[in-house]
Design a protein around this motif. Structure first.
Motif, PDB file in Angstrom:
ATOM      1  N   LEU A   1       1.330 -13.883  -5.354  1.00 32.14           N
ATOM      2  CA  LEU A   1       2.276 -12.769  -5.445  1.00 32.14           C
ATOM      3  C   LEU A   1       1.594 -11.498  -5.914  1.00 32.14           C
ATOM      4  CD1 LEU A   1       5.351 -14.598  -7.010  1.00 32.14           C
ATOM      5  CD2 LEU A   1       5.140 -13.737  -4.678  1.00 32.14           C
ATOM      6  N   PHE A   2       0.638 -11.617  -6.836  1.00 30.72           N
ATOM      7  CA  PHE A   2      -0.109 -10.446  -7.298  1.00 30.72           C
ATOM      8  C   PHE A   2      -0.859  -9.805  -6.129  1.00 30.72           C
ATOM      9  CE2 PHE A   2      -0.690 -12.203 -11.908  1.00 30.72           C
ATOM     10  CZ  PHE A   2       0.681 -12.059 -12.105  1.00 30.72           C
ATOM     11  N   ARG A   3      -1.540 -10.631  -5.345  1.00 33.52           N
ATOM     12  CA  ARG A   3      -2.326 -10.115  -4.219  1.00 33.52           C
ATOM     13  C   ARG A   3      -1.416  -9.523  -3.151  1.00 33.52           C
ATOM     14  NH1 ARG A   3      -5.040 -14.917  -5.606  1.00 33.52           N
ATOM     15  NH2 ARG A   3      -3.922 -16.120  -4.031  1.00 33.52           N
ATOM     16  N   TRP A   4      -0.261 -10.164  -2.934  1.00 33.06           N
ATOM     17  CA  TRP A   4       0.688  -9.668  -1.935  1.00 33.06           C
ATOM     18  C   TRP A   4       1.238  -8.304  -2.338  1.00 33.06           C
ATOM     19  CZ3 TRP A   4       6.205  -9.419  -2.677  1.00 33.06           C
ATOM     20  CH2 TRP A   4       6.914  -9.034  -1.547  1.00 33.06           C
ATOM     21  N   ALA A   5       1.631  -8.153  -3.604  1.00 33.44           N
ATOM     22  CA  ALA A   5       2.169  -6.880  -4.087  1.00 33.44           C
ATOM     23  C   ALA A   5       1.112  -5.788  -4.041  1.00 33.44           C
ATOM     24  CB  ALA A   5       2.698  -7.047  -5.515  1.00 33.44           C
ATOM     25  N   TYR A   6      -0.121  -6.131  -4.371  1.00 35.84           N
ATOM     26  CA  TYR A   6      -1.198  -5.132  -4.304  1.00 35.84           C
ATOM     27  C   TYR A   6      -1.408  -4.677  -2.860  1.00 35.84           C
ATOM     28  CZ  TYR A   6      -5.735  -2.894  -4.739  1.00 35.84           C
ATOM     29  OH  TYR A   6      -6.764  -1.983  -4.697  1.00 35.84           O
ATOM     30  N   GLY A   7      -1.276  -5.606  -1.925  1.00 35.01           N
ATOM     31  CA  GLY A   7      -1.388  -5.242  -0.513  1.00 35.01           C
ATOM     32  C   GLY A   7      -0.294  -4.269  -0.092  1.00 35.01           C
ATOM     33  N   LEU A   8       0.913  -4.459  -0.606  1.00 35.96           N
ATOM     34  CA  LEU A   8       2.000  -3.510  -0.323  1.00 35.96           C
ATOM     35  C   LEU A   8       1.663  -2.128  -0.859  1.00 35.96           C
ATOM     36  CD1 LEU A   8       5.194  -5.628  -1.187  1.00 35.96           C
ATOM     37  CD2 LEU A   8       4.310  -5.064   1.083  1.00 35.96           C
ATOM     38  N   PHE A   9       1.087  -2.071  -2.045  1.00 40.99           N
ATOM     39  CA  PHE A   9       0.691  -0.791  -2.636  1.00 40.99           C
ATOM     40  C   PHE A   9      -0.360  -0.092  -1.775  1.00 40.99           C
ATOM     41  CE2 PHE A   9      -2.760   1.020  -5.329  1.00 40.99           C
ATOM     42  CZ  PHE A   9      -2.165   2.259  -5.566  1.00 40.99           C
ATOM     43  N   VAL A  10      -1.329  -0.849  -1.303  1.00 39.09           N
ATOM     44  CA  VAL A  10      -2.389  -0.266  -0.465  1.00 39.09           C
ATOM     45  C   VAL A  10      -1.798   0.314   0.813  1.00 39.09           C
ATOM     46  CG1 VAL A  10      -4.459  -0.805   0.891  1.00 39.09           C
ATOM     47  CG2 VAL A  10      -4.187  -1.761  -1.414  1.00 39.09           C
ATOM     48  N   ASP A  11      -0.771  -0.328   1.351  1.00 40.61           N
ATOM     49  CA  ASP A  11      -0.129   0.157   2.573  1.00 40.61           C
ATOM     50  C   ASP A  11       0.619   1.475   2.356  1.00 40.61           C
ATOM     51  OD1 ASP A  11      -1.046  -2.028   3.947  1.00 40.61           O
ATOM     52  OD2 ASP A  11       0.806  -3.186   3.713  1.00 40.61           O
ATOM     53  N   SER A  12       1.182   1.671   1.149  1.00 41.39           N
ATOM     54  CA  SER A  12       1.939   2.894   0.854  1.00 41.39           C
ATOM     55  C   SER A  12       1.695   3.291  -0.600  1.00 41.39           C
ATOM     56  CB  SER A  12       3.434   2.673   1.109  1.00 41.39           C
ATOM     57  OG  SER A  12       4.172   3.854   0.865  1.00 41.39           O
ATOM     58  N   PRO A  13       0.518   3.863  -0.897  1.00 41.44           N
ATOM     59  CA  PRO A  13       0.106   4.083  -2.290  1.00 41.44           C
ATOM     60  C   PRO A  13       0.830   5.210  -3.017  1.00 41.44           C
ATOM     61  CG  PRO A  13      -1.530   4.971  -0.789  1.00 41.44           C
ATOM     62  CD  PRO A  13      -0.527   4.257   0.055  1.00 41.44           C
ATOM     63  N   ILE A  14       1.338   6.191  -2.318  1.00 38.09           N
ATOM     64  CA  ILE A  14       1.907   7.366  -2.996  1.00 38.09           C
ATOM     65  C   ILE A  14       3.361   7.139  -3.389  1.00 38.09           C
ATOM     66  CG2 ILE A  14       2.324   9.850  -2.885  1.00 38.09           C
ATOM     67  CD1 ILE A  14      -0.614   9.035  -2.824  1.00 38.09           C
ATOM     68  N   PHE A  15       4.212   6.804  -2.451  1.00 39.82           N
ATOM     69  CA  PHE A  15       5.646   6.679  -2.713  1.00 39.82           C
ATOM     70  C   PHE A  15       6.145   5.228  -2.696  1.00 39.82           C
ATOM     71  CE2 PHE A  15       5.084  10.921  -0.839  1.00 39.82           C
ATOM     72  CZ  PHE A  15       5.600  11.694  -1.858  1.00 39.82           C
ATOM     73  N   GLY A  16       5.293   4.283  -2.322  1.00 40.07           N
ATOM     74  CA  GLY A  16       5.713   2.894  -2.282  1.00 40.07           C
ATOM     75  C   GLY A  16       6.679   2.609  -1.139  1.00 40.07           C
TER      76      GLY A  16
END
Length: 366
Positions: A258-273
């Motif tokens: 889950l940590f790695r998955w959430a970090y991947g989401l952040f990388v996809d949209s780092p500014i506004f999520g």
């Protein structure tokens, strides 16, 4: 009510009712109007809320302008179970009222007895909670994590305000059993890493370390004796491992995944999520409040959140409050979502007045 929500809900369920979030909000609203009419609003230090309110504003903007279906329910829990109730508690404290530590310990003991009873129905072989029926909604609002965090928070309060009283020692033993029966490794680990060392340092500074450690040893011996007597099967591999095989309710992967998955989401949209509530709607909250904020609100949301933590930690001059902030923040990094970690936000707004325990109202010094 922050500490006793599951207890109220459990009692209501015994009579076929439910102590809903709406009812909790109604009681808080009555309390709010009561303290307001007594002039309590004028005594609140709004400065300590400024960065937290800015962070809440970003959440509201995300809710309004990002189309995430789960956001409404998550925002409801956050506003009712965290923002509003904590503000009402602070209103009472600012108006001269003080917490009753004896009542808080009693709540922990009652919760623990219920957990012991529930666990006994399965031969003390499984982790337990006060949930009578597990659903998606109850899992988010209440659940085993709510019980474990509540009991761990009460144990932290006992140790941080420790006095040689029978209720404190009995409370530590019984509440300790209740906490172990929930089999949540994060709360046990947080107590060992942060609260116990601070307690030892605090008692050493006061010159009371010998007698008080002996008394705690007696409480620990009673706890171990009761565990042996009840033949409780504590899953040590679960208590001391972050990488678990899965979650029986949501059927999700381990914390590490889950940590790695959430970090991947952040990388996809780092500014506004991806929008507030997106992680739950897409899969599951990551059990890490920082990664959750990064994935849902991006860097824009993380900055005021981190600044609020630094500001409160820097401003507060009471070591007990700092210990609680570190303790609850550590839990927020390993369990729950932003709406469930209300005790962390409570710690952020606390000050030394929260440790001025009393049975009666005290007048503030002018």
């Amino acid at each position: 009510m922050l500490l006793a929500y599951n207890l109220f809900n459990y009692a209501a369920n015994q009579f076929g009712f439910s102590f809903s979030v709406s009812l909790e909000f109604a009681i808080s609203l009555i309390s709010f109007f009561y303290i307001i009419q007594r002039g309590g609003l004028k005594k609140v230090n709004f400065r300590k809320y400024r960065l937290l309110l800015f962070f809440l504003l970003i959440i509201l903007f995300s809710f309004l302008f990002r189309d995430v279906g789960y956001a409404g329910f998550k925002l409801q829990i956050l506003l009712v179970r965290t923002v509003f109730i904590i503000f009402v508690v602070d209103l009472f404290i600012s108006s001269g009222y003080r917490l009753n530590i004896n009542l808080i310990i009693a709540v922990g003991i009652i919760i623990s007895f219920i957990l012991i009873y529930n666990s006994s129905q399965y031969g003390f072989q499984l982790r337990t909670s006060m949930l009578t029926e597990e659903t998606t909604r109850s899992r988010i609002v209440t659940g085993v994590l709510e019980d474990s965090r509540t009991l761990a928070f009460i144990i932290a309060l006992i140790l941080l305000s420790f006095v040689r009283k029978k209720l404190f020692l009995i409370g530590l033993a019984i509440i300790g059993i209740g906490l172990l029966l929930t089999q949540t490794r994060q709360t046990v680990l947080a107590l060992i890493l942060f609260i116990v060392p601070y307690f030892i340092w605090q008692q050493g500074k006061k010159g009371n370390i010998g007698k008080n450690l002996l008394l705690l040893g007696v409480s620990l011996a009673v706890l171990i004796g009761l565990l042996v007597y009840l033949d409780v099967d504590i899953n040590t591999s679960r208590l001391f491992s972050i990488e678990e095989s899965g979650n029986k309710f949501f059927n999700v992967h381990s914390r590490g995944y889950l940590f790695r998955w959430a970090y991947g989401l952040f990388v996809d949209s780092p500014i506004f999520g991806h929008g507030f509530g997106f992680t739950e709607e897409a899969y599951s909250y990551p059990h890490n409040i920082i990664l959750e904020i990064l994935a849902e609100l991006g860097v824009i949301g993380l900055i005021p959140f981190v600044l609020a933590i630094i500001d409160r930690f820097w401003v507060v001059n009471d070591g007990r409050i700092r210990a609680l902030i570190i303790f609850t923040f550590f839990l927020a990094l390993l369990t729950g979502n932003i709406a469930q970690n209300h005790l962390f936000f409570l710690a952020l707004v606390m000050d030394s007045r929260y440790f001025e325990f009393s049975l009666a109202k005290k007048k503030l010094e002018v």
